[in-house]
Scaffold this motif. Sequence first.
Motif, PDB file in Angstrom:
ATOM      1  N   ILE A  65       0.377   2.082  -7.328  1.00 58.73           N
ATOM      2  CA  ILE A  65      -0.605   1.813  -6.283  1.00 58.73           C
ATOM      3  C   ILE A  65      -1.435   3.078  -6.111  1.00 58.73           C
ATOM      4  O   ILE A  65      -0.908   4.137  -5.774  1.00 58.73           O
ATOM      5  CB  ILE A  65       0.062   1.421  -4.959  1.00 58.73           C
ATOM      6  CG1 ILE A  65       0.953   0.187  -5.149  1.00 58.73           C
ATOM      7  CG2 ILE A  65      -0.990   1.153  -3.881  1.00 58.73           C
ATOM      8  CD1 ILE A  65       1.738  -0.208  -3.903  1.00 58.73           C
ATOM      9  N   ILE A  67      -4.466   5.149  -4.265  1.00 60.99           N
ATOM     10  CA  ILE A  67      -5.045   5.124  -2.924  1.00 60.99           C
ATOM     11  C   ILE A  67      -6.047   6.259  -2.762  1.00 60.99           C
ATOM     12  O   ILE A  67      -5.694   7.434  -2.945  1.00 60.99           O
ATOM     13  CB  ILE A  67      -3.936   5.248  -1.859  1.00 60.99           C
ATOM     14  CG1 ILE A  67      -2.766   4.305  -2.172  1.00 60.99           C
ATOM     15  CG2 ILE A  67      -4.496   4.953  -0.481  1.00 60.99           C
ATOM     16  CD1 ILE A  67      -1.555   4.499  -1.286  1.00 60.99           C
ATOM     17  N   PRO A  74     -11.289   1.443  -2.627  1.00 63.96           N
ATOM     18  CA  PRO A  74     -10.390   1.292  -3.774  1.00 63.96           C
ATOM     19  C   PRO A  74     -11.079   1.545  -5.110  1.00 63.96           C
ATOM     20  O   PRO A  74     -10.458   2.048  -6.053  1.00 63.96           O
ATOM     21  CB  PRO A  74      -9.900  -0.154  -3.648  1.00 63.96           C
ATOM     22  CG  PRO A  74      -9.944  -0.420  -2.180  1.00 63.96           C
ATOM     23  CD  PRO A  74     -11.176   0.301  -1.694  1.00 63.96           C
ATOM     24  N   PHE A  95      -2.697  -1.227  -9.277  1.00 59.31           N
ATOM     25  CA  PHE A  95      -3.298  -1.709  -8.044  1.00 59.31           C
ATOM     26  C   PHE A  95      -4.068  -0.580  -7.358  1.00 59.31           C
ATOM     27  O   PHE A  95      -3.550   0.538  -7.236  1.00 59.31           O
ATOM     28  CB  PHE A  95      -2.222  -2.241  -7.085  1.00 59.31           C
ATOM     29  CG  PHE A  95      -1.391  -3.349  -7.662  1.00 59.31           C
ATOM     30  CD1 PHE A  95      -1.728  -4.680  -7.459  1.00 59.31           C
ATOM     31  CD2 PHE A  95      -0.266  -3.051  -8.440  1.00 59.31           C
ATOM     32  CE1 PHE A  95      -0.964  -5.695  -8.007  1.00 59.31           C
ATOM     33  CE2 PHE A  95       0.499  -4.072  -8.991  1.00 59.31           C
ATOM     34  CZ  PHE A  95       0.148  -5.387  -8.780  1.00 59.31           C
ATOM     35  N   THR A  96      -5.286  -0.870  -6.922  1.00 54.27           N
ATOM     36  CA  THR A  96      -6.029   0.059  -6.083  1.00 54.27           C
ATOM     37  C   THR A  96      -6.091  -0.527  -4.674  1.00 54.27           C
ATOM     38  O   THR A  96      -6.214  -1.752  -4.507  1.00 54.27           O
ATOM     39  CB  THR A  96      -7.442   0.299  -6.618  1.00 54.27           C
ATOM     40  OG1 THR A  96      -8.138  -0.952  -6.701  1.00 54.27           O
ATOM     41  CG2 THR A  96      -7.395   0.962  -8.004  1.00 54.27           C
ATOM     42  N   TRP A  97      -6.021   0.358  -3.683  1.00 53.52           N
ATOM     43  CA  TRP A  97      -5.890  -0.141  -2.294  1.00 53.52           C
ATOM     44  C   TRP A  97      -6.263   0.963  -1.332  1.00 53.52           C
ATOM     45  O   TRP A  97      -6.139   2.151  -1.652  1.00 53.52           O
ATOM     46  CB  TRP A  97      -4.435  -0.574  -2.060  1.00 53.52           C
ATOM     47  CG  TRP A  97      -4.121  -0.964  -0.638  1.00 53.52           C
ATOM     48  CD1 TRP A  97      -4.273  -2.201  -0.073  1.00 53.52           C
ATOM     49  CD2 TRP A  97      -3.598  -0.117   0.395  1.00 53.52           C
ATOM     50  NE1 TRP A  97      -3.887  -2.173   1.248  1.00 53.52           N
ATOM     51  CE2 TRP A  97      -3.460  -0.898   1.560  1.00 53.52           C
ATOM     52  CE3 TRP A  97      -3.236   1.229   0.462  1.00 53.52           C
ATOM     53  CZ2 TRP A  97      -2.983  -0.390   2.770  1.00 53.52           C
ATOM     54  CZ3 TRP A  97      -2.758   1.750   1.656  1.00 53.52           C
ATOM     55  CH2 TRP A  97      -2.622   0.948   2.789  1.00 53.52           C
ATOM     56  N   THR A  98      -6.713   0.575  -0.152  1.00 56.17           N
ATOM     57  CA  THR A  98      -6.767   1.502   0.977  1.00 56.17           C
ATOM     58  C   THR A  98      -6.484   0.720   2.246  1.00 56.17           C
ATOM     59  O   THR A  98      -6.451  -0.523   2.230  1.00 56.17           O
ATOM     60  CB  THR A  98      -8.108   2.243   1.065  1.00 56.17           C
ATOM     61  OG1 THR A  98      -7.976   3.318   2.001  1.00 56.17           O
ATOM     62  CG2 THR A  98      -9.241   1.313   1.501  1.00 56.17           C
ATOM     63  N   ASP A  99      -6.276   1.428   3.330  1.00 54.59           N
ATOM     64  CA  ASP A  99      -5.937   0.776   4.586  1.00 54.59           C
ATOM     65  C   ASP A  99      -7.195   0.213   5.257  1.00 54.59           C
ATOM     66  O   ASP A  99      -8.311   0.371   4.756  1.00 54.59           O
ATOM     67  CB  ASP A  99      -5.223   1.757   5.518  1.00 54.59           C
ATOM     68  CG  ASP A  99      -6.186   2.772   6.117  1.00 54.59           C
ATOM     69  OD1 ASP A  99      -6.916   3.417   5.340  1.00 54.59           O
ATOM     70  OD2 ASP A  99      -6.222   2.917   7.348  1.00 54.59           O
ATOM     71  N   LYS A 117       1.666  -3.325   1.949  1.00 49.28           N
ATOM     72  CA  LYS A 117       1.105  -3.412   0.601  1.00 49.28           C
ATOM     73  C   LYS A 117       2.182  -3.217  -0.457  1.00 49.28           C
ATOM     74  O   LYS A 117       2.213  -3.930  -1.468  1.00 49.28           O
ATOM     75  CB  LYS A 117      -0.002  -2.371   0.421  1.00 49.28           C
ATOM     76  CG  LYS A 117      -0.636  -2.376  -0.966  1.00 49.28           C
ATOM     77  CD  LYS A 117      -1.316  -3.713  -1.259  1.00 49.28           C
ATOM     78  CE  LYS A 117      -1.984  -3.700  -2.639  1.00 49.28           C
ATOM     79  NZ  LYS A 117      -2.645  -5.003  -2.929  1.00 49.28           N
TER      80      LYS A 117
END
Length: 266
Positions: A65, A67, A74, A95-99, A117
């Motif tokens: 992941i 971040i 992302p 996976f790319t993600w942010t809050d 996540k």
Amino acid sequence: MLYASTRSGGTASPHSGDRRPARARRLLRASLATLLTTGLLGLAAQASGAAPRSDAAAAGHDPVIMIPGMTGSPATMNAMKSDLQTNGWPADRLFTWTDSSSMTQDLAKAARELSAKVDQVRDRTGADKVVLATWSASTLAARYYIKNLDGADKVSQYIGIAGPQHGTANNGCQWYVSCQQFASPTTPFLRALNSPSEVPSNDRVDYLTIRSTADRNATPTDTAALAGADENYLMSGAAAPNHLMIVSNAAALAKMRSFITAHEND
């Protein structure tokens, strides 16, 4: 005597009578060939140290992941994602993600969203643990998750790139709550996060930090290192990347890949 037929004169005919002996011999030869082939393959596997791979082994790397930092999207991590995929990581484990605030608000809240996540990725991939590859402000949210929530049992490796782990002198962004939290080494958030250990649950989680002497955002340079990390990697010299470029820098990404693979069986 096996199924030999005789002529009227009593001598055996090589061409007449029951055909079963020839068929039996063919079946016997086929069985022996199968056994021999199986045995040779078994010996070859022993010689090479090979063993049947479980479904878990076939899945390969732990999911990663990625971040971004404060105000990042992302997509900021796409270069890292592409680099991992080019070097053998399956696309369905990246996976790319942010809050919900793009790391601009309370980093403890970001950590709680990260927890959800991680569970989503574990459910989707069937993996027990994930790798967290974090940059800038998200390095702190990820450490908070490992220390204070349920991350220690769900994270195999922590990669912290250019993080203000001990605050930063470049803190003119304090209209954001997160920036207030890492504005100096003595903020309540950082004092609690860095005590008693900067690498919580390091018996279960492997830690890598990457920092650069050309970074003017996370300053001084050593703010991005963690006492007790498995490795604190320093980039220096004319080719050292700045804060924005470090997450797409070839040398930094190569270090991250080598660390992940070196510690996958810890």
